[in-house]
Design a protein around this motif. Structure first.
Motif, short mmCIF file in Angstrom:
data_model
loop_
_atom_site.label_atom_id
_atom_site.label_comp_id
_atom_site.label_asym_id
_atom_site.label_seq_id
_atom_site.Cartn_x
_atom_site.Cartn_y
_atom_site.Cartn_z
N PHE A 190 7.57 14.51 17.83
CA PHE A 190 8.53 14.32 16.74
C PHE A 190 8.34 15.30 15.58
CE2 PHE A 190 7.64 10.22 18.76
CZ PHE A 190 8.90 9.90 19.23
N GLY A 191 7.14 15.83 15.40
CA GLY A 191 6.88 16.63 14.21
C GLY A 191 6.87 15.73 12.98
N GLN A 192 7.13 16.30 11.83
CA GLN A 192 7.11 15.53 10.59
C GLN A 192 8.41 14.75 10.39
OE1 GLN A 192 6.14 18.14 7.36
NE2 GLN A 192 3.96 18.17 7.88
N ASP A 193 8.35 13.83 9.43
CA ASP A 193 9.51 13.12 8.90
C ASP A 193 10.00 11.93 9.72
OD1 ASP A 193 9.53 14.88 6.78
OD2 ASP A 193 10.99 16.22 7.71
N LEU A 194 9.23 11.46 10.72
CA LEU A 194 9.62 10.22 11.37
C LEU A 194 9.36 9.08 10.39
CD1 LEU A 194 10.75 9.06 14.00
CD2 LEU A 194 8.39 8.61 14.71
N SER A 195 10.36 8.24 10.18
CA SER A 195 10.28 7.24 9.11
C SER A 195 10.47 5.83 9.67
CB SER A 195 11.30 7.56 8.02
OG SER A 195 11.12 6.75 6.89
N GLY A 196 11.63 5.21 9.44
CA GLY A 196 11.81 3.81 9.78
C GLY A 196 11.76 3.51 11.26
N LEU A 197 11.26 2.31 11.60
CA LEU A 197 11.16 1.85 12.98
C LEU A 197 11.80 0.47 13.12
CD1 LEU A 197 7.42 2.69 13.80
CD2 LEU A 197 9.43 4.06 14.41
N ASP A 403 3.26 3.27 1.76
CA ASP A 403 2.52 4.33 2.46
C ASP A 403 1.23 4.66 1.71
OD1 ASP A 403 3.51 5.65 0.26
OD2 ASP A 403 4.62 7.16 1.39
N ASP A 404 0.80 5.91 1.75
CA ASP A 404 -0.45 6.29 1.10
C ASP A 404 -0.37 6.21 -0.42
OD1 ASP A 404 1.34 8.39 1.17
OD2 ASP A 404 -0.16 9.94 1.58
N THR A 405 0.84 6.07 -0.95
CA THR A 405 0.97 5.82 -2.39
C THR A 405 0.20 4.57 -2.80
OG1 THR A 405 3.19 6.79 -2.37
CG2 THR A 405 2.64 5.40 -4.25
N CYS A 406 0.21 3.55 -1.93
CA CYS A 406 -0.48 2.27 -2.18
C CYS A 406 -1.62 2.07 -1.18
CB CYS A 406 0.49 1.10 -2.08
SG CYS A 406 2.07 1.34 -2.89
N HIS A 407 -2.07 3.16 -0.55
CA HIS A 407 -3.17 3.11 0.43
C HIS A 407 -2.84 2.18 1.59
CE1 HIS A 407 -5.37 5.42 -2.50
NE2 HIS A 407 -5.22 4.45 -3.40
N GLY A 408 -1.57 2.20 2.00
CA GLY A 408 -1.17 1.46 3.19
C GLY A 408 -1.13 -0.04 3.02
N GLN A 409 -0.79 -0.52 1.83
CA GLN A 409 -0.73 -1.96 1.61
C GLN A 409 0.51 -2.56 2.27
OE1 GLN A 409 -0.01 -4.44 -2.33
NE2 GLN A 409 -2.11 -3.66 -2.32
N HIS A 410 0.36 -3.78 2.79
CA HIS A 410 1.45 -4.54 3.38
C HIS A 410 1.55 -5.87 2.64
CE1 HIS A 410 0.25 -1.77 6.52
NE2 HIS A 410 1.25 -2.13 7.32
N ASN A 437 0.33 8.74 5.83
CA ASN A 437 1.60 8.61 5.13
C ASN A 437 2.57 7.80 6.01
OD1 ASN A 437 3.61 9.02 3.21
ND2 ASN A 437 4.25 10.94 4.11
N ASN A 438 2.22 6.55 6.27
CA ASN A 438 3.02 5.70 7.15
C ASN A 438 4.27 5.21 6.43
OD1 ASN A 438 1.30 5.84 9.41
ND2 ASN A 438 0.01 4.20 8.60
N GLU A 439 5.42 5.58 6.97
CA GLU A 439 6.69 5.16 6.37
C GLU A 439 7.45 4.18 7.24
OE1 GLU A 439 9.13 8.23 4.89
OE2 GLU A 439 7.74 8.61 3.25
N GLY A 440 7.00 3.98 8.47
CA GLY A 440 7.66 3.02 9.34
C GLY A 440 6.68 1.99 9.85
N SER A 459 4.82 4.51 11.93
CA SER A 459 5.22 5.92 12.06
C SER A 459 4.65 6.71 10.88
CB SER A 459 6.75 6.05 12.09
OG SER A 459 7.34 5.55 10.92
N ASP A 460 3.99 7.80 11.21
CA ASP A 460 3.32 8.66 10.23
C ASP A 460 4.22 9.84 9.92
OD1 ASP A 460 1.70 10.39 8.81
OD2 ASP A 460 0.22 10.66 10.40
N ASP A 461 4.79 9.84 8.74
CA ASP A 461 5.73 10.86 8.32
C ASP A 461 5.13 12.27 8.36
OD1 ASP A 461 8.34 11.34 6.46
OD2 ASP A 461 6.67 12.50 5.67
N ALA A 462 3.82 12.37 8.18
CA ALA A 462 3.17 13.68 8.13
C ALA A 462 2.71 14.17 9.50
CB ALA A 462 1.97 13.64 7.18
N ASN A 463 2.87 13.34 10.56
CA ASN A 463 2.47 13.75 11.91
C ASN A 463 1.01 14.20 11.96
OD1 ASN A 463 3.44 14.08 14.66
ND2 ASN A 463 3.21 16.29 14.37
N ASP A 464 0.14 13.44 11.30
CA ASP A 464 -1.27 13.80 11.24
C ASP A 464 -1.87 13.90 12.64
OD1 ASP A 464 -2.31 13.84 8.35
OD2 ASP A 464 -1.10 12.02 8.37
N GLY A 465 -2.61 14.98 12.87
CA GLY A 465 -3.25 15.19 14.17
C GLY A 465 -2.26 15.39 15.30
#
Length: 476
Positions: A190-197, A403-410, A437-440, A459-465
Motif C-alpha cells: 500500500f505504501g503510505q497513507d492507508l487510513s480508515g478500516l 494515532d502517535d499524537t496520543c501514543h496510540g490511545q484507544h 502512526n496508526n490511523e485505522g 493501519s499504519d499511515d507511515a507504512n513503517d518497515g
C-alpha cells in the motif's frame, strides 16, 4: 491525510497554535442588569484563542426555549471589531453553537469576548482573560459556572470540566488483549497513507488518503491482500459527485445493509484544492465496475462544523443503528429530547458519527436519503485528536482511536443515564506495538472469537518497515 515527516510537521505546528501557555486565570466581565429577556438565556460558554487555526466563541442556551440569535453581535476588546451572527441562527434549549471569528478579528492572549443584542449596544455577556486558552477557556458547569482552563476543546458540545462524564475512569489501562502484534500484509503493498478500516466478514475495506478505496480479501489465516477481481487490484480511485476532484478519503464504514447498501467515506478536503476544507461524507456503490468510483451522494458538513485546518478535518466515521440508540434512550442534541428516528424520514436506519483530527471532537449526524442532514450529537473524545471511530455491536460500545499524537490511545464510549455518549474505558496500545502512526482500526465480529479472543487490525499511515497493516487480539 498525506503524511510522512512533512505531514507530521504541519500537524505539530497546528497543535502548537491551538495550545498557548497557561499564565493566569480569566475573569468574568460585568454584565448590565438591563438587557432583553432573551439575553437571560444565552451565555458565552467557551472561548478558544488559537491563532488562525481556530479563534472561536461558543454560545450556550441555558434556558428552556429556543432563542433566535440572528443578527446578534460578537466583539473582542476593540469596539470596532464586530462579528454579526448570520440570519436564521437559532439555539435550541440546552443547545451549543460555536462561531469561528478569526477571519473578522483575532483573539489575543490578553483580550475579551463580548456578546451584544442585534442593536450592537445591549451587552448580554462577556468574558476577559490574560492568557491564551490552554486549550480552552470553558464555563464549568455549562452556562452558569466560572470560566476555567478546561482539558479539551469541546466547541459545540458540553464542556470538559475534569470528569469522564459517565463515571468511567479516564486513567489508561493495559490493552485488553495480547500484548504482541504481527504484520497482516505483504511488504510494500500500500505504501503510505492507508487510513480508515472496516471489516465486513471476509472483506476488509480500507480508505487511503490519496483518494482510493481498497477491497481486501483473506491472505491465509492472519493477513489481507487486495482483491484482484472487478478492478480492485490497485484499489479504486474515488471521485466526488459528477466525477470531479480527488477526495482525501480518511475513513470508511458500512450500514446495517453491508456493502450492498454502499460504502460511506469520510473526506476532509479535495486533493485538487488541498488548502480548503471540505468536510464531507460520500456514498459509493462498491459493486460498480471499472477502476474508479463516483459518489452517488455527498453530505457536505463544512458549514455546520467549527472550522479546522484543511489537513485536520474528518478522519474517522462509523454508523450506529437506530435500534441501539432508541433502546439506550439516546438524547437528540437537536431537540433536547429522546432520539426519535421517525422524525427524520428516510435515512440509513442509524446515525453516522464522524471524528475530527484537529480538535478530538465527535459529531453524530442523521444523513437523509434526500441529501439533507441533522446534527444530533456533539461530544469530546477526551483525546487531542480522533483518527478512527468504530462501532462494536457485540459489546455495544463506540471506539475512538488516536494515532502517535496520543501514543496510540484507544477509548470506548457508551450511552449513560443522561442519554449521552461518555467515556467508559481508556486503553493504551499493546506494549508490543511501537508508537506507529496508526490511523485505522477495525474489530472482527463475534464469529471469530477463539478461546475468548478475536482479531483486531490497525493501519499504519507511515507504512513503517514496509507494512501498513498489523494484527492483534482483543478479549471477546
Amino acid at each position: 491525510m498525506n503524511r510522512s515527516i512533512a505531514r507530521r510537521g504541519r500537524r505539530a505546528l497546528a497543535r502548537f497554535l491551538v495550545a498557548g501557555p497557561l499564565l493566569a486565570a480569566g475573569a468574568l466581565s460585568a454584565v448590565p442588569a438591563a438587557h432583553a429577556a432573551a439575553g437571560d438565556s444565552i451565555r458565552i460558554n467557551e472561548v478558544v484563542t488559537t491563532g488562525d487555526v481556530n479563534d472561536s466563541i461558543e454560545l450556550f442556551n441555558k434556558g428552556t426555549a429556543a432563542i433566535d440569535v440572528s443578527g446578534w453581535i460578537l466583539k473582542d476588546n476593540d469596539k470596532d471589531h464586530t462579528y454579526k451572527i448570520a440570519a436564521g441562527t437559532t439555539l435550541a434549549a440546552g443547545g451549543y453553537r460555536a462561531f469561528d471569528v478569526h477571519a473578522t478579528f483575532g483573539l489575543g492572549s490578553d483580550d475579551e469576548a463580548r456578546l451584544y443584542l442585534a442593536d450592537g449596544k445591549t451587552l448580554v455577556d462577556g468574558f476577559s482573560w490574560s492568557a491564551h486558552s490552554d486549550p480552552s477557556w470553558s464555563r464549568c458547569p455549562d452556562g452558569t459556572g466560572a470560566f476555567k482552563q478546561a482539558t479539551a476543546v469541546t466547541l459545540g458540545a458540553p464542556n470538559n470540566c475534569g470528569t469522564s462524564g459517565g463515571g468511567g475512569s479516564t486513567t489508561p489501562v493495559a490493552w485488553p488483549g495480547s500484548s504482541s502484534v504481527a504484520t497482516a500484509d505483504a511488504s510494500n503493498v500500500f505504501g503510505q497513507d492507508l487510513s480508515g478500516l472496516y471489516q465486513e466478514g471476509d472483506v476488509l475495506w480500507g480508505a487511503q488518503n490519496s483518494g482510493k478505496l481498497w477491497r481486501l480479501v483473506r491472505d491465509g489465516s492472519t493477513g489481507w491482500k487486495p482483491d484482484t477481481g472487478n478492478g480492485w487490484s490497485s484499489g479504486k480511485t474515488l471521485r466526488f459527485s459528477g466525477g470531479s476532484g480527488s477526495p482525501d478519503s480518511e475513513g470508511v464504514t458500512l450500514t446495517g445493509s453491508g456493502s450492498a447498501g454502499g460504502a460511506f467515506v469520510a473526506s476532509e478536503r479535495d486533493g485538487n484544492a488541498s488548502g480548503t476544507s471540505r468536510l464531507s461524507v460520500l456514498k459509493y456503490d462498491v459493486a460498480a465496475s471499472g477502476s474508479s468510483l463516483t459518489a452517488s451522494k455527498e453530505w457536505n458538513l463544512t458549514s455546520d462544523l467549527p472550522s479546522a485546518g484543511s489537513n485536520l478535518g474528518l478522519e474517522g466515521i462509523t454508523w450506529v443503528p437506530d435500534g441501539y440508540l432508541t433502546g439506550a434512550a439516546f438524547k437528540d442534541a437537536s431537540t433536547g429530547a429522546a432520539y426519535d428516528p421517525a422524525r427524520y424520514g428516510a435515512h440509513s436506519g442509524g446515525v453516522f458519527f464522524v471524528g475530527v483530527e484537529g480538535t478530538g471532537m465527535i459529531y453524530g449526524y442523521v444523513l437523509a436519503d434526500s441529501g439533507g442532514y441533522t446534527r444530533v450529537a456533539s461530544l469530546s473524545s477526551g483525546m487531542a485528536g480522533v483518527m478512527e471511530l468504530q462501532w462494536e455491536p457485540q459489546a455495544t460500545r463506540l471506539w475512538a482511536v488516536c494515532d502517535d499524537t496520543c501514543h496510540g490511545q484507544h477509548r470506548t464510549l457508551r450511552i449513560d443515564a443522561t442519554g449521552a455518549f461518555t467515556t467508559s474505558a481508556v486503553y493504551n496500545r499493546p506494549t508490543g506495538m511501537p508508537d506507529y502512526n496508526n490511523e485505522g482500526f477495525a474489530l472482527a465480529g463475534s464469529g471469530e472469537c477463539v478461546s475468548g479472543a478475536k482479531p483486531v487490525y490497525w493501519s499504519d499511515d507511515a507504512n513503517d518497515g514496509g507494512h501498513a497493516l498489523r494484527r492483534g487480539t482483543i478479549s471477546c
